[in-house]
Design an enzyme around this catalytic site. Structure first.
Site, mmCIF file in Angstrom:
data_model
loop_
_atom_site.group_PDB
_atom_site.id
_atom_site.type_symbol
_atom_site.label_atom_id
_atom_site.label_comp_id
_atom_site.label_asym_id
_atom_site.label_seq_id
_atom_site.Cartn_x
_atom_site.Cartn_y
_atom_site.Cartn_z
ATOM 1 N N TYR A 1 2.662 -8.661 -3.344
ATOM 2 C CA TYR A 1 3.133 -9.207 -1.957
ATOM 3 C C TYR A 1 3.187 -10.592 -2.162
ATOM 4 O O TYR A 1 3.920 -11.465 -1.183
ATOM 5 C CB TYR A 1 2.045 -8.879 -1.245
ATOM 6 C CG TYR A 1 1.786 -7.263 -0.834
ATOM 7 C CD1 TYR A 1 2.819 -6.666 -0.193
ATOM 8 C CD2 TYR A 1 0.442 -7.051 -0.953
ATOM 9 C CE1 TYR A 1 2.595 -5.428 0.218
ATOM 10 C CE2 TYR A 1 0.356 -5.624 -0.564
ATOM 11 C CZ TYR A 1 1.478 -4.857 -0.113
ATOM 12 O OH TYR A 1 1.058 -3.539 0.343
ATOM 13 N N THR B 1 9.122 -1.789 -4.052
ATOM 14 C CA THR B 1 8.285 -2.865 -3.472
ATOM 15 C C THR B 1 6.888 -2.205 -3.330
ATOM 16 O O THR B 1 6.556 -0.989 -3.219
ATOM 17 C CB THR B 1 8.852 -3.168 -2.202
ATOM 18 O OG1 THR B 1 8.533 -2.112 -1.177
ATOM 19 C CG2 THR B 1 10.361 -3.599 -2.225
ATOM 20 N N ASP B 2 5.823 -3.254 -3.179
ATOM 21 C CA ASP B 2 4.497 -2.859 -2.662
ATOM 22 C C ASP B 2 4.757 -2.328 -1.254
ATOM 23 O O ASP B 2 5.816 -2.434 -0.389
ATOM 24 C CB ASP B 2 3.616 -4.038 -2.619
ATOM 25 C CG ASP B 2 2.307 -3.626 -2.887
ATOM 26 O OD1 ASP B 2 1.817 -2.540 -2.438
ATOM 27 O OD2 ASP B 2 1.606 -4.494 -3.876
ATOM 28 N N TRP B 3 3.454 -1.834 -0.793
ATOM 29 C CA TRP B 3 3.575 -1.033 0.528
ATOM 30 C C TRP B 3 3.574 -2.043 1.796
ATOM 31 O O TRP B 3 2.787 -2.815 1.733
ATOM 32 C CB TRP B 3 2.590 0.004 0.607
ATOM 33 C CG TRP B 3 2.573 1.268 -0.067
ATOM 34 C CD1 TRP B 3 2.177 2.366 0.483
ATOM 35 C CD2 TRP B 3 3.326 1.828 -1.307
ATOM 36 N NE1 TRP B 3 2.711 3.550 -0.372
ATOM 37 C CE2 TRP B 3 3.392 2.977 -1.304
ATOM 38 C CE3 TRP B 3 4.244 1.164 -2.276
ATOM 39 C CZ2 TRP B 3 3.802 3.834 -2.242
ATOM 40 C CZ3 TRP B 3 4.877 1.523 -3.224
ATOM 41 C CH2 TRP B 3 4.699 2.942 -3.191
#
Length: 597
Positions: free
Chosen positions: A272, A308-310
């Site tokens: 992020y 991607t990260d969540w």
């Protein structure tokens, strides 16, 4: 369970994977392609049934499994929660049957956060439960043994395969260079060379020498290294979004990722964090073309899946509380504009999201070319074929799941690793190992039933021969329910808590067992305790076995323990071992007499 006979080339297991991918891709609608670009979270009922819209909303994790698969075309799921192995297998098979009934029958890929240790954090890990219980990753690093890491990963692979888990949302190979950062427990510590050595063993244990039907794909995170967080805050949250490199060691944080790519990592997750003060664009790494395409794809040669990260696109709720999209640096963009920027950056999938209609509209409006979507879809389909999900690995055997998960030898290996990972930091007057028969024990934080196997209980320190205290690294309590799971902030004990501990240490010889999820500030405890042992995820029996000489601790500190919060605040977040005059340096640890390891 057998799959249906081949009708189309993509259904024929005798054909080359690339041919099958090309055939399937040519048959897919834009909507079906868009569905593949989303990797969302999904719960299950404890009895093995998928959660459906008709079941009523779960306050934390509502779901519509059939709708996600059948109407939205989503077929990558991060399973949250746990159940008994048979139920996990039955859930997996039920989900695959739903997928088999769709137009093209594209199978589901199920992923998981780590689930072999002692930590529960809905955003990061699941307790072991029925699975074999091991130290956290940082405890494996404390042992410094690539063969142990490979053994763990191979056992975890077998347990995952048995219940249909095919993507490990790990290893986490950030360098733990900021002492306050909350995610250190999942790393291999602060040292780049050690982390690089261990990640190679980890990936090969899960994937083998090359990805195939007996592999679990690894999603390595968090590229390009999430350790250097400003003030040690975490970029899940707006106040932790800035990633900084005051020591100029950006390249050091890349070293483990170079090793992971060389070992064949199948997937990569950008973090992020929003880089500040570098030549990179000051936007979160999932939106950062210079990092994903320029660095990861072009410079490092990674051609696997980038997810991607969540939760980068939509504002959402987590545990019933509002949560802002982690769209750092692009907060002003619409959801569609954020998705377009991430696709332009080079990502293949959006983690924790379920809005394929956004991608469909981006293509139909001309903002994104369908050929760009096809490049990502090819990668995603290819992995499904290579993992055998279209063929022999679509379904799992619930009987085999019961036999495999938590098998006796797997549990024994995990228990032995717990003991090996324990790290003896002080041992004054050779307090350890305790050889006295049935001593009177005053304990805090330990299960009395476990203690009873080693000595007689004492109600007060004054009535004891020895005290054993189990402590945990301090942290600041945060009001937000989700953020409270990310232990952040100060590392020293509040004055009243420290005074209570010191009173025991001054009253009776005391062994302090401290769980170091982060580098605790414990100079007074280290000075006055008879012995200090660090643990990284271990049960009470494992720790008491070391105290009483029934097992040998081999651990060494994977990061240093600072002397004060002032030293922590003065250190540079990207520089390992950077606090002044640490109480215990990186690599500290004592050997004790005991049985052979």
């Amino acid at each position: 369970m057998r799959t249906a006979p081949a009708i189309h080339p993509y259904q024929d297991p005798s054909r080359p994977v690339d041919e099958r991918v090309a055939d399937l891709l040519a048959r897919m609608t834009l909507e079906e392609k868009a569905g593949l670009l989303f990797h969302t979270m999904i719960p299950m009922h404890a009895d093995g049934r998928p959660v459906e819209a008709a079941d009523g909303d779960d306050p934390d994790f509502p779901a519509d499994t059939t709708g996600l698969i059948g109407r939205q075309g989503i077929n990558h799921f991060n399973l949250v929660g746990t159940a008994e192995p048979r139920r996990l297998a039955e859930w997996h098979n039920a989900v695959q049957r739903i997928a088999a009934d769709t137009r093209l029958g594209i199978p589901v890929t199920v992923s998981t956060d780590p689930r072999h240790s002692f930590t529960l954090n809905i955003g990061a890990s699941v307790r072991a439960g029925a699975f074999s219980a091991w130290p956290e990753a940082i405890g494996l690093a404390a042992v410094r043994d690539p063969e142990l890491v490979h053994r763990f990963a191979d056992i975890a692979r077998q347990e995952y395969l048995a219940v249909g888990l095919r993507v490990a949302l790990h290893p986490q190979i950030d360098l733990a260079t900021e002492p306050r950062w909350s995610r250190q427990l999942g790393t291999f510590g602060a040292d780049a060379a050690l982390t690089s050595e261990l990640v190679r063993a980890y990936i090969r244990g899960f994937q083998g020498e090359r990805l195939g039907p007996d592999s679990v794909a690894t999603m390595v995170k968090h590229f390009p290294g999430g350790g250097p967080q400003k003030d040690g805050e975490d970029p899940h949250f707006p106040h932790g979004k800035e990633q900084v490199y005051p020591g100029g060691l950006r390249e050091l944080h890349l070293a483990p990722f170079r090793a992971a790519i060389a070992a064949g990592a199948a997937q990569m997750m950008p973090y992020y964090g929003q880089p500040i003060g570098t030549d990179w664009e000051e936007v979160g790494f999932g939106f950062n073309r210079g990092v994903v395409t320029g660095l990861l794809r072009e410079q490092l040669g990674f051609d696997g899946i980038v997810c991607t990260d969540w939760g980068l696109l939509n504002d959402d709720e987590i545990l019933g509380e509002p949560h802002q999209a982690r769209a750092w640096g692009v907060e002003h963009l619409t959801v569609a504009e954020r998705a377009a920027k991430a696709l332009d950056a080079g990502v293949d999938q959006f983690g924790g999201e379920e809005c394929p209609e956004v991608v469909v509209e981006l293509v139909r409006s001309g903002r994104i070319d369908e050929g760009r979507i096809d490049r990502s879809v090819r990668r995603l389909l290819r992995e499904k074929f290579v993992l055998g999900l279209f063929d022999e690995r679509r379904f799992v055997d619930p009987d085999a799941a019961e036999e495999t998960v938590g098998r006796a030898d797997f549990r024994a290996a995990g228990a032995a690793a717990q003991r090996r990972s324990l790290t003896v930091l002080t041992n004054r007057d050779r307090t350890l190992p305790v050889t006295r028969t049935a001593p009177r024990l005053y304990t805090e934080g330990l299960d009395p039933a476990a203690v009873a196997r080693y000595g007689r209980p004492a109600a007060t320190p004054a009535g004891a021969d020895l005290a054993v205290l189990r402590l945990f690294t301090p942290y600041e309590h945060r009001e937000n329910r989700f953020e409270s799971m990310f232990h952040s902030g100060r590392l020293d004990f509040p004055a009243d808590e420290l005074a209570a501990v010191l009173r025991v240490l001054d009253a009776v010889p005391t062994v302090v067992l401290i769980n170091l999820e982060r580098p605790a500030v414990i100079p007074e405890i280290a000075e006055r305790a008879a012995a200090v042992i660090a643990d990284w995820g271990a049960d009470d029996e494992a720790m008491l076995d070391v105290v009483f000489g029934r097992a040998r601790a081999e651990g060494r500190l994977p990061f240093e323990l600072p002397r004060s919060m002032a030293a922590v605040e003065a250190s540079r977040p990207d520089v390992p071992h950077d606090t002044a005059d640490p109480v215990f340096p990186f690599g500290a640890g004592l050997d004790l007499e005991g049985p052979p390891a």
